[in-house]
Design a protein around this motif. Structure first.
Motif, PDB file in Angstrom:
ATOM      1  N   GLU A  78       0.818  -1.215   0.000  1.00 25.94           N
ATOM      2  CA  GLU A  78       0.000   0.000   0.000  1.00 25.94           C
ATOM      3  C   GLU A  78       0.849   1.261   0.000  1.00 25.94           C
ATOM      4  O   GLU A  78       0.326   2.373  -0.081  1.00 25.94           O
ATOM      5  N   LYS A  79       2.195   1.088   0.127  1.00 27.87           N
ATOM      6  CA  LYS A  79       3.106   2.231   0.246  1.00 27.87           C
ATOM      7  C   LYS A  79       2.607   3.199   1.327  1.00 27.87           C
ATOM      8  O   LYS A  79       2.436   4.410   1.089  1.00 27.87           O
ATOM      9  N   SER A  80       2.396   2.643   2.511  1.00 28.75           N
ATOM     10  CA  SER A  80       1.886   3.430   3.633  1.00 28.75           C
ATOM     11  C   SER A  80       2.603   3.054   4.920  1.00 28.75           C
ATOM     12  O   SER A  80       3.136   1.955   5.048  1.00 28.75           O
ATOM     13  N   LEU A  81       2.576   3.974   5.869  1.00 30.31           N
ATOM     14  CA  LEU A  81       3.044   3.715   7.218  1.00 30.31           C
ATOM     15  C   LEU A  81       1.837   3.570   8.119  1.00 30.31           C
ATOM     16  O   LEU A  81       0.912   4.389   8.065  1.00 30.31           O
TER      17      LEU A  81
ATOM     18  N   GLU B  64       2.779  11.655   2.592  1.00 32.53           N
ATOM     19  CA  GLU B  64       1.751  12.568   3.074  1.00 32.53           C
ATOM     20  C   GLU B  64       2.073  13.136   4.450  1.00 32.53           C
ATOM     21  O   GLU B  64       1.831  14.314   4.720  1.00 32.53           O
ATOM     22  N   GLY B  65       2.616  12.309   5.346  1.00 33.10           N
ATOM     23  CA  GLY B  65       2.961  12.797   6.678  1.00 33.10           C
ATOM     24  C   GLY B  65       4.075  13.823   6.618  1.00 33.10           C
ATOM     25  O   GLY B  65       4.049  14.844   7.328  1.00 33.10           O
ATOM     26  N   LEU B  66       5.056  13.574   5.765  1.00 28.15           N
ATOM     27  CA  LEU B  66       6.195  14.470   5.597  1.00 28.15           C
ATOM     28  C   LEU B  66       5.739  15.825   5.061  1.00 28.15           C
ATOM     29  O   LEU B  66       6.116  16.888   5.587  1.00 28.15           O
ATOM     30  N   ILE B  67       4.918  15.809   4.025  1.00 28.22           N
ATOM     31  CA  ILE B  67       4.416  17.046   3.424  1.00 28.22           C
ATOM     32  C   ILE B  67       3.527  17.797   4.408  1.00 28.22           C
ATOM     33  O   ILE B  67       3.613  19.025   4.550  1.00 28.22           O
TER      34      ILE B  67
END
Length: 461
Positions: free
Chosen positions: A22-25, A112-115
């Motif tokens: 899913e390319k997610s954390l 998304e978290g980084l941005i």
């Protein structure tokens, strides 16, 4: 970066797992510093639980809390998912949490978290918080500073840290909830001082500047293409570290396990779909004689072998993460491993992650003060610009003119809706043909004028 005497950024120890498919954390947010987890320590140390935790909450208070919790979850957009875990006890001691995210699973798409962190307006948030925090500092009845000399042991230190955190977090919640990662990785204020807040503010500014620079240098295909275009993001990062005299290594504390009941994917050995999992759990297990003999030979109970067939175990790995900096570097390193790219939105000027082979010019974030995304606004602006082409005499304007004319007939009942839809379908095709220069504007206009019979005027005589 580790902290000062008044504050330590490494306070919450959360677990983060990377979902490769899913390319997610997925981050399991610790609830150590919530009453349900601290309650037994109060009992063991024979300390009295603060009075405010002993009273029953009114229904109105609960409604307000749940409303704010929902707003906090929705603030970061539909791409970030939050799922609450079960309470530690069947009858949860404290229904409400200090931190809305305590004890939740937060799933963050890679990047998304980084941005979200890099573009958070912490300065404005801290300005709003400061008056409340100053009152907290001056309040003689608030929790005292954390002085280890006054503690009888580590367990009492945990309780006192909880009491200070429980009072400090709400006063600065505006700043913490400004970004996802500051919300789920809050620091511990050791002392109630203005210095602690200013240190934390500068800490966040430094991290924002560092990671915006890293995004540009490592992932922006348009940044210095004559020099960096042929380098992979990981190679760019190595070069950036040499330029800045920094080590390119970063320690990630990973735990591997094959005994998890929480799927980390939808295919074995990382997981199963919920339907497949339910089918396995519900199946009837009757051990064969060979299986019973196996259990006896290896010294396990038969029910333990049955459980192995009933409840699948999945391969899972997780990282111990204890600060905003840790989670930012974990996400950044996963971005390097995936070799993803960012680019700047031509409307708001902020970075967004490119998806697959699609490299659009605009991001899908809602711009400040707007109700629509940059993509939607750009499309609307482009459409409005095209309406002005050729002094307003163009296919788009002609289509819009006749659309309004015939739609007005639908409203008055003189034109059937089904017939209008059929006309609209054909009109759009001809409009696009005209825009593509396969049909002249005169031909398109002539078709529009004759595409719907004129209304027959009533004879009023």
């Amino acid at each position: 970066m580790r902290g000062c005497a008044d504050l330590t950024p490494e306070f919450f120890y959360n677990q983060a797992s990377y979902l490769a498919s899913e390319k997610s954390l997925r981050i399991l947010v610790s609830r150590t510093y919530e009453l349900e987890a601290i309650y037994e320590l109060y009992d063991e140390l024979e300390l009295s639980i603060p009075e405010k935790f002993q009273r029953e909450l009114a229904d109105g208070e609960k409604e307000v809390w749940y409303k704010r919790m929902k707003e906090a979850y929705e603030k970061y957009g539909g791409t970030i998912q939050v799922r609450k875990t079960d309470p530690l006890y069947p009858d949860d001691i404290s229904e409400l949490r200090i931190n809305y995210f305590s004890g939740t699973y937060v799933t963050v798409p890679l990047g998304e978290g980084l941005i979200n962190f890099c573009y958070a307006d912490f300065d404005a948030a801290f300005e709003k918080c400061n008056p409340g925090y100053l009152r907290f500092i001056d309040d003689p009845t608030s929790a005292p500073n954390l002085d280890r000399k006054n503690f009888s042991g580590r367990r009492e230190a945990v309780v006192r840290a909880f009491e200070l955190y429980e009072q400090a977090f709400p006063t600065l919640s505006e700043a913490f909830y400004t970004s996802l990662y500051t919300a789920i990785f809050p620091p511990l204020f050791m002392k109630k001082t203005e210095r602690a807040v200013e240190f934390y503010r500068q800490y966040l500014r430094i991290l924002q500047a560092e990671f915006l620079e890293l995004i540009e240098f490592c992932f922006d295909k348009d940044f210095r293409p004559g020099v960096l275009k042929k380098l992979y993001p990981s190679e760019r990062y190595s070069l950036w570290c040499r330029i800045n005299e920094r080590s390119s290594s970063y320690k990630r504390y990973e735990t591997f396990q094959a005994a998890s009941f929480a799927p980390h994917g939808t295919k074995m050995p990382y997981g199963l779909s919920w339907e497949e999992l339910d089918e396995i759990v519900q199946q009837e297990i009757v051990l064969t004689e060979e299986q019973k003999a196996f259990a006896k030979e290896y010294g396990i109970e038969e029910y333990e072998l049955e459980a192995a067939y009933h409840y699948p175990c999945f391969i899972a790995s997780s990282y111990e993460v204890s600060s905003v900096r840790d989670i930012l570097y974990l996400e950044f390193s996963k971005l390097l491993e995936e070799g993803l790219q960012f680019q700047k939105c031509r409307r708001c000027g902020k970075y967004f992650l490119t998806k697959g082979d699609y490299h659009g010019q605009y991001c899908d974030r809602i711009a400040p003060g707007e109700s629509r995304t940059c993509q939607q606004l750009a499309a609307q602006e482009a459409y409005q610009s095209k309406l002005k082409d050729n002094g307003g005499r163009n296919a788009l304007n002609m289509y819009q003119k006749y659309y309004k004319r015939y739609f007005a007939r639908v409203k008055t009942g003189s034109l059937k809706k089904e017939k209008f839809k059929q006309w609209q379908y054909e009109a759009v095709q001809k409009r696009d043909a005209c825009l593509g220069e396969k049909l002249t504007l005169e031909e398109f206009t002539k078709w529009l004028e004759g595409s719907m019979p004129n209304r027959i005027k009533r004879n009023l005589s």
